[in-house]
Design a protein around this motif. Sequence first.
Motif, PDB file in Angstrom:
ATOM      1  N   GLY A 145      44.008   7.273 -38.540  1.00 40.10           N
ATOM      2  CA  GLY A 145      43.000   7.859 -39.292  1.00 40.10           C
ATOM      3  C   GLY A 145      41.760   7.534 -38.588  1.00 40.10           C
ATOM      4  O   GLY A 145      41.037   8.590 -38.911  1.00 40.10           O
ATOM      5  N   ARG A 153      41.494   7.967 -35.625  1.00 41.92           N
ATOM      6  CA  ARG A 153      41.656   9.047 -34.325  1.00 41.92           C
ATOM      7  C   ARG A 153      41.224  10.510 -34.702  1.00 41.92           C
ATOM      8  O   ARG A 153      40.408  11.268 -34.051  1.00 41.92           O
ATOM      9  CB  ARG A 153      43.092   8.992 -33.796  1.00 41.92           C
ATOM     10  CG  ARG A 153      42.986  10.106 -32.424  1.00 41.92           C
ATOM     11  CD  ARG A 153      44.532  10.100 -32.180  1.00 41.92           C
ATOM     12  NE  ARG A 153      44.640   8.591 -31.577  1.00 41.92           N
ATOM     13  CZ  ARG A 153      45.906   7.955 -31.482  1.00 41.92           C
ATOM     14  NH1 ARG A 153      47.108   8.876 -31.869  1.00 41.92           N
ATOM     15  NH2 ARG A 153      46.324   6.623 -31.382  1.00 41.92           N
ATOM     16  N   GLY A 154      41.643  10.699 -36.178  1.00 48.12           N
ATOM     17  CA  GLY A 154      41.551  11.653 -36.812  1.00 48.12           C
ATOM     18  C   GLY A 154      39.908  12.422 -36.960  1.00 48.12           C
ATOM     19  O   GLY A 154      39.770  13.445 -37.250  1.00 48.12           O
ATOM     20  N   THR A 155      39.202  11.171 -37.079  1.00 45.00           N
ATOM     21  CA  THR A 155      37.869  11.499 -37.144  1.00 45.00           C
ATOM     22  C   THR A 155      37.126  11.993 -35.760  1.00 45.00           C
ATOM     23  O   THR A 155      35.694  12.365 -35.885  1.00 45.00           O
ATOM     24  CB  THR A 155      36.861  10.497 -37.719  1.00 45.00           C
ATOM     25  OG1 THR A 155      37.095   9.592 -36.490  1.00 45.00           O
ATOM     26  CG2 THR A 155      37.520  10.045 -38.808  1.00 45.00           C
ATOM     27  N   GLY A 156      37.703  12.238 -34.740  1.00 42.47           N
ATOM     28  CA  GLY A 156      37.216  12.486 -33.318  1.00 42.47           C
ATOM     29  C   GLY A 156      36.469  11.235 -32.916  1.00 42.47           C
ATOM     30  O   GLY A 156      35.579  11.493 -31.970  1.00 42.47           O
ATOM     31  N   ALA A 157      37.156  10.173 -32.950  1.00 40.19           N
ATOM     32  CA  ALA A 157      36.531   8.621 -32.735  1.00 40.19           C
ATOM     33  C   ALA A 157      37.094   8.639 -31.187  1.00 40.19           C
ATOM     34  O   ALA A 157      38.046   9.180 -30.906  1.00 40.19           O
ATOM     35  CB  ALA A 157      37.052   7.541 -33.181  1.00 40.19           C
ATOM     36  N   ARG A 162      39.002  16.303 -28.842  1.00 41.48           N
ATOM     37  CA  ARG A 162      38.256  15.022 -29.639  1.00 41.48           C
ATOM     38  C   ARG A 162      37.018  15.676 -30.573  1.00 41.48           C
ATOM     39  O   ARG A 162      36.890  15.520 -31.680  1.00 41.48           O
ATOM     40  CB  ARG A 162      38.017  13.918 -28.775  1.00 41.48           C
ATOM     41  CG  ARG A 162      37.413  12.697 -29.253  1.00 41.48           C
ATOM     42  CD  ARG A 162      37.062  11.533 -28.212  1.00 41.48           C
ATOM     43  NE  ARG A 162      35.963  11.790 -27.679  1.00 41.48           N
ATOM     44  CZ  ARG A 162      34.725  11.539 -28.204  1.00 41.48           C
ATOM     45  NH1 ARG A 162      34.570  11.097 -29.337  1.00 41.48           N
ATOM     46  NH2 ARG A 162      33.431  11.702 -27.479  1.00 41.48           N
ATOM     47  N   ARG A 171      38.501  18.001 -33.310  1.00 38.34           N
ATOM     48  CA  ARG A 171      38.976  17.014 -34.502  1.00 38.34           C
ATOM     49  C   ARG A 171      38.053  16.530 -35.654  1.00 38.34           C
ATOM     50  O   ARG A 171      38.242  16.412 -36.729  1.00 38.34           O
ATOM     51  CB  ARG A 171      39.433  15.478 -33.952  1.00 38.34           C
ATOM     52  CG  ARG A 171      40.895  15.593 -33.331  1.00 38.34           C
ATOM     53  CD  ARG A 171      41.380  14.330 -33.422  1.00 38.34           C
ATOM     54  NE  ARG A 171      42.802  14.183 -32.752  1.00 38.34           N
ATOM     55  CZ  ARG A 171      42.911  13.754 -31.523  1.00 38.34           C
ATOM     56  NH1 ARG A 171      42.239  13.137 -31.124  1.00 38.34           N
ATOM     57  NH2 ARG A 171      44.386  14.017 -31.061  1.00 38.34           N
ATOM     58  N   ARG A 172      36.762  16.759 -35.104  1.00 37.49           N
ATOM     59  CA  ARG A 172      35.760  16.386 -36.100  1.00 37.49           C
ATOM     60  C   ARG A 172      35.711  17.405 -37.166  1.00 37.49           C
ATOM     61  O   ARG A 172      35.305  17.217 -38.326  1.00 37.49           O
ATOM     62  CB  ARG A 172      34.278  16.305 -35.630  1.00 37.49           C
ATOM     63  CG  ARG A 172      34.126  15.257 -34.540  1.00 37.49           C
ATOM     64  CD  ARG A 172      32.786  15.466 -33.966  1.00 37.49           C
ATOM     65  NE  ARG A 172      32.833  15.151 -32.471  1.00 37.49           N
ATOM     66  CZ  ARG A 172      31.797  15.512 -31.653  1.00 37.49           C
ATOM     67  NH1 ARG A 172      30.765  16.223 -31.898  1.00 37.49           N
ATOM     68  NH2 ARG A 172      31.857  15.023 -30.448  1.00 37.49           N
ATOM     69  N   ILE A 228      38.291  18.701 -38.430  1.00 34.07           N
ATOM     70  CA  ILE A 228      39.493  18.329 -39.423  1.00 34.07           C
ATOM     71  C   ILE A 228      39.466  17.127 -40.187  1.00 34.07           C
ATOM     72  O   ILE A 228      39.284  16.007 -39.467  1.00 34.07           O
ATOM     73  CB  ILE A 228      40.676  18.508 -38.534  1.00 34.07           C
ATOM     74  CG1 ILE A 228      40.669  19.694 -37.234  1.00 34.07           C
ATOM     75  CG2 ILE A 228      41.927  18.523 -39.304  1.00 34.07           C
ATOM     76  CD1 ILE A 228      41.896  19.583 -36.614  1.00 34.07           C
ATOM     77  N   LEU A 268      41.548  14.473 -41.965  1.00 34.61           N
ATOM     78  CA  LEU A 268      43.108  14.211 -42.316  1.00 34.61           C
ATOM     79  C   LEU A 268      43.174  13.206 -43.391  1.00 34.61           C
ATOM     80  O   LEU A 268      42.523  12.411 -43.590  1.00 34.61           O
ATOM     81  CB  LEU A 268      43.453  13.360 -40.929  1.00 34.61           C
ATOM     82  CG  LEU A 268      43.596  14.399 -39.730  1.00 34.61           C
ATOM     83  CD1 LEU A 268      44.176  13.405 -38.677  1.00 34.61           C
ATOM     84  CD2 LEU A 268      44.500  15.544 -39.969  1.00 34.61           C
ATOM     85  N   GLN A 303      32.567  12.943 -42.596  1.00 35.09           N
ATOM     86  CA  GLN A 303      32.865  13.759 -41.237  1.00 35.09           C
ATOM     87  C   GLN A 303      32.314  15.308 -41.300  1.00 35.09           C
ATOM     88  O   GLN A 303      32.215  15.939 -40.093  1.00 35.09           O
ATOM     89  CB  GLN A 303      34.448  13.547 -41.325  1.00 35.09           C
ATOM     90  CG  GLN A 303      34.901  13.804 -39.856  1.00 35.09           C
ATOM     91  CD  GLN A 303      36.469  13.792 -39.624  1.00 35.09           C
ATOM     92  OE1 GLN A 303      37.063  13.018 -40.779  1.00 35.09           O
ATOM     93  NE2 GLN A 303      37.003  14.692 -39.006  1.00 35.09           N
TER      94      GLN A 303
END
Lengths: 273, 282
Positions: free
Chosen positions: A181, A183-187, B79, B82-83, B85, B87, B166
């Motif tokens: 979860g 990781r999915g935010t671009g962390a 990375r 991903r911002r 998207i 999830l 996000q």
Amino acid sequence: MTTVTTNGSTAGMNSHGMPERSIIGILVRTAGLAVAVAVLVWAWHSAEMNPGQLVQDAGNMATLGKDFLRPDFTEWEFYAAGILETFAIAIWGTLLAVIFGIPLALLASANIAPAWVTFPVRRFMDMLRAINELVFALIFIAAVGLGPFAGVLALFIHTTGVIAKLFSEAVEAIDPGPVEGIRGTGATKLQEIVYGVIPQVLPLWISFALYRFESNVRSATVIGIVGGGGIGMTFNETMRSFQYPQAAAILVIVVVAVSLLDIISQRIRAKFI
Amino acid sequence: MSYALSIDGITKAYGTVRAVSEINLRIAPGERVALIGASGSGKSTLIRLSSGLLTADSGEVKVFGDAIQSGGKLTRDARRIRRRIGLIFQKFNLVNRLSVTTNVLVGALGRVSPLRGTFGFYCRADRDAAYSALEQVGIEKHAHKRAEALSGGQQQRAAIARTLVQRARIVIADEPIASLDPKSARRVMDLLSELNRTQGITLLVSLHQVDYARAYFDRIVAMRGGEIVFDGPAAKLTPDFLTELYGASAEELILPGQFEAAQAPHTPMRMENPAELARALN
């Protein structure tokens, strides 16, 4: 003895489909028994076991026992300072181990680091754990001299290996979902650990660290006996100058202090689990 | 024009079993797409591949024109991409011991500087964004509770709030309502389609139940054995066609009556019959 018992029950089990006793089976068991007896006899001599000495030296034992039954607390302030020093050794030995153990634990966890990192880190941790803190104490006494600092270093090195192993097992048991979860935010990877991993393992980590602190207080006492400072050092001095009533007083203080610590630490740990 | 999501020839095998095989899929910005299929059809794998949580054996996934993975590897920009998207997971995947607010603020991590993000120094604007996101999903009252203290439906709405903070342009959801009771499930689906209507957020949602897919989505993609077997308007997906596609396992997908039950005021279900219970939990 075990062999004989097994034999007996095997015979009784025949009706349940167990195999019949064969001659080879009996020979193998007899040989096993002979080896076991031989090992016991060899170890008896090797360890210079001599119960007779207990009877022979009964006089000494009686003196010792009598002196120990009359603990002498006259110099209690001196002993209290000693037990506080032992606590101090354990506090810093454990704290340093936690600080250095956390990165090691993360690098040793298969769900955080790749195999080419976890493997060498785990072997390094094994090395730290394999050698007893007492041995490290002797090494550090040679390096930095007698005293509490050598004790701190000895506990720190050994405990780092233990803490890293325990912490890493907690990390490997986490739920991977929340980490995904995050990781999915671009962390970043570090943020995944800070927000996804640490909150999950923190209660266990605190509990493990407190438990290691308890056992480090006990270890610090023993380390003192070989010269690593604290109450152990005081105890060793009284024993060597035959001040048994004083030695008994120290033991009483150690038992009371360690029991109190265990009780307090257990209460704290119960809050986190 | 660049697609919100474009999947090109993606293949993923576990051992010798092909979970997804040579999949091609294009989703335009603002589309609402439901991905349906029985368990083991490969829809979960496809969802994870789309978000880059899983790398494929071959093929490429692009999000708004930029590749997130290509030729079995995440790209350098993964990375950053991903911002875009958001999830959503079946099990919500919030960090249980952290507060709802902290969980939602995590959505800002991709934006703020790594140092600030790591130590949790969020600026006023991010905190305001988190609060208004919680308001929007209707759980602002629970902002300071631990995530684990919330009900399943509330946790899923917190996860949606996280994608709002996000500022995700596409929401990819893996069975978002499979762990929820019908009332919460409807609330979550209403919320997702509202975000699609009002903010133009593209939706790709995998679902177990065809009735939900038909009620909320314009386009349905159906999978079987790792391949797309249907891709078209929801109206064309009739029960007969489903039976044709899935044979006996179609029953698992349809679950007749579940959607009607969801529309009725929520009443606790009482089931004495174990078989019925097993089916409801499926």
